[in-house]
Design a protein around this motif. Structure first.
Motif, mmCIF file in Angstrom:
data_model
loop_
_atom_site.group_PDB
_atom_site.id
_atom_site.type_symbol
_atom_site.label_atom_id
_atom_site.label_comp_id
_atom_site.label_asym_id
_atom_site.label_seq_id
_atom_site.Cartn_x
_atom_site.Cartn_y
_atom_site.Cartn_z
ATOM 1 N N HIS A 41 0.811 -1.212 0.000
ATOM 2 C CA HIS A 41 0.000 0.000 0.000
ATOM 3 C C HIS A 41 0.846 1.264 0.000
ATOM 4 C CE1 HIS A 41 -3.661 -2.187 0.870
ATOM 5 N NE2 HIS A 41 -3.106 -2.750 1.928
ATOM 6 N N LEU A 42 0.261 2.296 -0.596
ATOM 7 C CA LEU A 42 0.776 3.659 -0.555
ATOM 8 C C LEU A 42 -0.441 4.551 -0.351
ATOM 9 C CD1 LEU A 42 3.100 5.781 -1.172
ATOM 10 C CD2 LEU A 42 2.357 5.637 -3.557
ATOM 11 N N ILE A 43 -0.378 5.445 0.639
ATOM 12 C CA ILE A 43 -1.457 6.417 0.806
ATOM 13 C C ILE A 43 -0.922 7.787 0.436
ATOM 14 C CG2 ILE A 43 -2.819 5.163 2.489
ATOM 15 C CD1 ILE A 43 -1.555 7.048 4.659
ATOM 16 N N ILE A 44 -1.819 8.595 -0.115
ATOM 17 C CA ILE A 44 -1.455 9.922 -0.590
ATOM 18 C C ILE A 44 -2.561 10.878 -0.161
ATOM 19 C CG2 ILE A 44 -0.868 11.317 -2.614
ATOM 20 C CD1 ILE A 44 -1.092 7.584 -3.049
ATOM 21 N N ASP A 45 -2.181 12.064 0.347
ATOM 22 C CA ASP A 45 -3.215 13.048 0.670
ATOM 23 C C ASP A 45 -3.250 14.134 -0.396
ATOM 24 O OD1 ASP A 45 -1.254 14.980 1.239
ATOM 25 O OD2 ASP A 45 -1.722 15.103 3.367
#
Length: 107
Positions: A41-45
């Motif tokens: 996973h990679l989260i980005i805002d």
């Protein structure tokens, strides 16, 4: 050291609860040599902050750019990067494999 999936998902939830637009990128398929396994996973805002990894760094920039569009329009996308793909060379995926990444908004 990479953050754990629990850290990444907890951070995504915290960012969302604080009012930020957030997208989650997940490796959904790999072929051949791939830098990160399925489920990574990679989260980005909405500001471009991110946590995690879907490729060990070689395609993160392209995924982060696409995530901005996902946050804005709310529509998920499946991205594919591979050594035979011109896009992959442009973003640096030279490991010889291919990956598919689902980028979706966090509601």
């Amino acid at each position: 050291m990479l953050s754990t999936d629990t850290d990444i998902l907890a951070t995504a939830e915290a960012w969302r609860e604080s009012g930020r637009g957030v997208a989650l990128a997940t490796v959904i398929e790999t072929w051949g040599s791939a830098p990160r396994p399925v489920g990574s996973h990679l989260i980005i805002d909405q500001e471009g902050n991110f946590l995690g990894s879907v490729s060990g760094g070689c395609v993160e920039g392209a995924v982060i750019a696409e995530a901005a569009d996902v946050i804005e329009d709310g529509k998920p996308r499946v991205l594919e990067f591979g050594v035979a793909d011109e896009t992959a060379w442009r973003v640096g995926l030279s490991c010889g494999g291919r990956i598919r990444v689902l980028v979706e908004p966090v509601a």
